[in-house]
Enzyme design. Sequence first.
Site, short mmCIF file in Angstrom:
data_model
loop_
_atom_site.label_atom_id
_atom_site.label_comp_id
_atom_site.label_asym_id
_atom_site.label_seq_id
_atom_site.Cartn_x
_atom_site.Cartn_y
_atom_site.Cartn_z
N ASP A 1 -11.89 -30.82 32.70
CA ASP A 1 -12.27 -29.91 31.62
C ASP A 1 -13.65 -29.34 31.93
OD1 ASP A 1 -14.15 -31.96 30.86
OD2 ASP A 1 -12.55 -32.92 29.71
N HIS B 1 -19.87 -41.41 27.99
CA HIS B 1 -19.00 -40.24 27.78
C HIS B 1 -19.83 -39.00 27.47
CE1 HIS B 1 -15.31 -38.12 26.93
NE2 HIS B 1 -15.76 -37.77 25.74
N LYS C 1 -8.38 -26.30 29.61
CA LYS C 1 -7.32 -26.77 28.72
C LYS C 1 -7.77 -26.68 27.27
CE LYS C 1 -8.78 -31.61 29.15
NZ LYS C 1 -8.48 -32.91 29.75
N GLU D 1 -14.86 -65.52 11.86
CA GLU D 1 -16.22 -65.08 12.15
C GLU D 1 -16.64 -65.55 13.55
OE1 GLU D 1 -18.64 -66.61 9.03
OE2 GLU D 1 -17.76 -65.31 7.49
N ASP E 1 -7.64 -43.01 29.30
CA ASP E 1 -7.19 -43.76 28.13
C ASP E 1 -5.66 -43.81 28.12
OD1 ASP E 1 -6.77 -44.93 25.67
OD2 ASP E 1 -8.21 -43.69 24.59
N ALA F 1 -3.80 -41.56 29.55
CA ALA F 1 -3.41 -40.91 30.81
C ALA F 1 -2.53 -39.69 30.61
CB ALA F 1 -2.74 -41.89 31.77
N ARG G 1 -17.16 -41.80 22.37
CA ARG G 1 -16.49 -40.51 22.14
C ARG G 1 -16.73 -39.99 20.73
NH1 ARG G 1 -10.71 -42.00 24.76
NH2 ARG G 1 -11.39 -44.11 24.17
#
Length: 317
Positions: A174, A135, A197, A44, A227, A229, A101
């Site tokens: 994107d 994000h 994409k 903890e 992230d 890649a 995300r």
Amino acid sequence: MVLDNGKRLRIFTGNANPALAEEIAAYLGLAIGDASVGRFQNGETQVMIEESVRGTNVFIVQPTCNPVNDTIMELLIMVDAVKRASAAHITAVIPYYGYARQDRKTRGREPISAKLVANLLTTAGVTRVVTMDLHAGQIQGFFDIPVDHLIGVPILADFLVTKKLGDMVVVSPDLGGVTRARQLADRLHAPIAIIEKRRPMPGVAEVMNLIGSVEGKTAVIIDDIVDTAGSLTEGAKALTRYGAKEVYACCTHAVLTPPAAQRVEESNITELIVTNTIPLDPEMLTPKIKVLSVAPLFGEAIIRIFGDLSVSKLFDD
């Protein structure tokens, strides 16, 4: 401005990115607050605030990066500790916002974890949040308290200008990143292109088309997170196929889950430019990765918040 020698302002840090917190404190001419953040034997989180914070403005610097659940709990417990110690205001400085995300439901019975984290922070006692390059911008609306959303584009743009790359085109990886690409393109006085994409499965991307032209130009891909890649390096390959003479990439948050660094090193990307919102393992720092500091920007934001000044003025051209 004078920060009253720190009498009414305190900077604390958890274990997520103490080096960045030290940089921010040094920029402000302050010392990091006296606190210990560790673990009990059963795992903890244990927090002890070792100085008075009664009536002060407390800023806790803690990106919620890997190990995400541990860093979130550290932040929540630190907030609870200073709230119970009668801090007047508690600002969570979260350079990287974990779970961002997971900001919407894309299929049945999925959580919206970004909203859950916002609820937890508010319930714990946070009165303000300072973060960078969420994000999904709508996450600001998940909070019922003020959120200052800083952008990394000016830092990245200033560095790219020093490289004098010549004929550039800014590329969004994107359709969702077009606004960010346009912000960088405006600062570099460059056109934009967009990679179209599709994702047949999570973590896998296939380049379908390129909107715009990169023929004979230096392409600069910009994204908020790198992230694994995989998408980044595949996009870079596609840009070379479409005629780009050189490919650079810049991302605010270097998550760099293995084998990301290896992929970048073996790719046709000349340089990957990132910031230190997330601490980088020295093993990840290949010659192709350049790290820029966000400490001055967060320092200026803290000065403005503490002085009741406009934070958005930081980004006026």
